[in-house]
Design a protein around this motif. Structure first.
Motif, mmCIF file in Angstrom:
data_model
loop_
_atom_site.group_PDB
_atom_site.id
_atom_site.type_symbol
_atom_site.label_atom_id
_atom_site.label_comp_id
_atom_site.label_asym_id
_atom_site.label_seq_id
_atom_site.Cartn_x
_atom_site.Cartn_y
_atom_site.Cartn_z
ATOM 1 N N PHE A 135 -11.671 1.554 13.932
ATOM 2 C CA PHE A 135 -11.935 2.600 12.941
ATOM 3 C C PHE A 135 -10.751 3.550 12.820
ATOM 4 O O PHE A 135 -10.421 4.015 11.723
ATOM 5 C CB PHE A 135 -13.209 3.365 13.314
ATOM 6 N N ALA A 192 -17.906 5.422 14.422
ATOM 7 C CA ALA A 192 -18.708 4.683 13.436
ATOM 8 C C ALA A 192 -19.443 5.631 12.504
ATOM 9 O O ALA A 192 -19.499 5.416 11.284
ATOM 10 C CB ALA A 192 -19.694 3.768 14.158
ATOM 11 N N THR A 196 -18.764 5.960 8.308
ATOM 12 C CA THR A 196 -19.800 5.684 7.314
ATOM 13 C C THR A 196 -20.124 6.923 6.475
ATOM 14 O O THR A 196 -20.467 6.799 5.292
ATOM 15 C CB THR A 196 -21.082 5.184 7.993
#
Length: 475
Positions: A135, A192, A196
């Motif tokens: 990420f 994460a 998102t």
């Protein structure tokens, strides 16, 4: 010349990452000192061996996908969704394979008991961290380093709290490994969730084409990590955990120092990748100025650590590690080579020459393993230290020759700036040798060096123009 807007973006991202690096280095400094003192040379050696062994294998879970995604998103942000989905799917499959491979070490009996347990938990920590790094590579591609900054701070904070808790509760090296694993899980939740919420919900797919394009970066990383960690693994097998502990004390300091240039390289790589398709002159300018700035930073670090190696080791790790002083003096010499190699590797990777980088790092890894096999049996951890310096020097020769052949390398006329850097550095050594407290000598020497850099004109009118533009752009 590099556009001032790009200079401001680079400065902004470097500033974000520098904040994170300063915090993480401080936190890592604290927990490594805690662990070195608490676990002793043997226990610290077990943990270092586990980190080294799993670190080598964990890169197989990435295979260069992170670096490839950073470059491609920097060039074309519109294709991010497809890249992220394929990258995430590939990462999951590769991580499962890697974890099974790591489990083979305890199962074969090569490592057993406490060492085997530590390896398993640290393997989990490494693999979870690799997903967070995935990420972070996307954040780098979008040049949104603030999210990576927060991750770095949180991850270090979680590890620090876990280590302090283990020491306070009187835990073992196995409990330390569990603390690492928990910290990685918590940090991954942040990465994460942030991705998102701030970007998009990633899909899941698989792409052989991505692996084929990314694998040169991956092989380069494998060779780099083999070179970075193999000395600790070989020391553990050939000389035992105490030697690993004595070697890793100065090596940890070297890692902290080299992380400073890692901050800049992380920020400059997407800029170089974009310049490769926009402006060759800007790419050349960015490379040459990067070399100059990193050398200006490296020189005082080398002189300071070399001169004060003894007091630094005793102050940080205690008198039990004084045998490591000669190793620190040898290892710190490698810093100058590392700075040059890092920015040269970034240039070649941004210009689609990742295969060339792979070849150079492959030669370096083989050279390093050969040197370690020859030197460790006779010279113990001092042999491993010497192998590190000689390997970095070889890589510098190979990188500079390759960069010169591409038309980007420094010419002889560029070397005139060397005396403008070395003269202030030599003057600062005099202050480092004064019979004063180390906490007084280092700031005095640093002030003298900075003043000397300004007086000798090491920073020319172009450098000053870039700095003025950055300052104006951030007001």
């Amino acid at each position: 010349m590099i556009e001032m807007s790009h200079a401001r973006t680079l400065a902004r991202n470097t500033a974000f990452l520098l904040v994170a690096t300063l915090f993480t280095n401080l936190a890592a400094f604290v927990w490594n000192v805690y662990l070195a003192r608490y676990l002793g040379t043997a226990g610290f050696g077990i943990l270092s061996t586990a980190l080294a062994l799993t670190g080598i294998f964990s890169i197989l879970a990435d295979l260069g996908i992170g670096t490839y995604i950073t470059r491609e998103i920097a060039r074309n942000p519109g294709g991010a969704r497809e890249l992220v989905a394929a990258g995430l799917g590939n990462r999951i499959i590769l991580s499962c394979i890697v974890f099974v491979l790591i489990l083979l070490f305890p199962l074969t009996g090569l490592y057993s008991g406490t060492a085997a347990a530590v390896i398993v938990f640290i393997a989990g920590y490494m693999l979870l961290t690799s997903f967070s790094s995935f990420f972070n590579s996307i954040f780098q591609g979008f040049q949104r380093m603030e999210y990576q900054t927060v991750w770095n701070i949180l991850n270090s904070l979680f590890i620090l709290v876990g280590v302090i808790a283990v020491v306070w509760l009187g835990g073992s090296v196995v409990h330390v490994a569990v603390a690492y694993l928990i910290a990685a899980a918590l940090s991954l939740v942040y990465s994460a969730t942030t991705f998102t919420r701030r970007f998009f919900t990633p899909g899941l797919s698989f792409s052989r084409d991505m692996i084929r394009e990314a694998i040169p970066f991956g092989i380069t990383s494998v060779f780099s990590l083999i070179y970075f960690w193999i000395d600790s693994v070989m020391l553990s097998l050939m000389k035992g955990d105490v030697s690993v502990g004595l070697y890793n004390a100065p090596y940890r300091l070297l890692t902290v120092i080299t992380s400073l240039y890692g901050v800049y390289l992380t920020a400059v790589f997407p800029v170089m990748s974009r310049f490769h398709v926009e402006s060759e002159d800007s790419l050349r300018f960015t490379y040459m100025r990067s070399l100059k700035y990193l050398i200006i930073i490296a020189v005082p670090l080398i002189f300071t650590v070399f001169t004060l190696a003894g007091p630094l080791i005793e102050l940080i790790f205690s008198a039990k590690y004084l045998e490591s002083v000669p190793a620190l003096r040898v290892l710190i010499i490698a810093t100058a080579f590392m700075f040059i190699n890092g920015v040269s590797s970034s240039l070649l990777g941004s210009a689609n020459r990742q295969i060339t980088v792979t070849r150079i790092t492959g030669v370096a890894a083989l050279f390093n393993v050969t040197l370690n096999l020859a030197l460790i049996p006779r010279f113990d951890f001092m042999g491993a230290s010497a192998a590190t310096v000689m390997t970095e020097a070889l890589m510098t020769l190979l990188f500079l020759r390759t960069v010169r052949d591409l038309g980007f390398g420094p010419a002889w006329r560029d070397l005139h700036v060397a005396w403008r850097i070395l003269l202030p550095a030599a003057a600062s050594i005099i202050l480092l040798l004064l019979p004063l407290s180390i906490l007084i000598r280092i700031p005095l020497a640093l002030v003298a060096y900075i003043a000397g850099i300004l007086l000798t004109g090491a920073l020319d009118s172009v450098d000053r123009a870039v700095v003025r533009s950055i300052i104006r752009g951030q007001r």
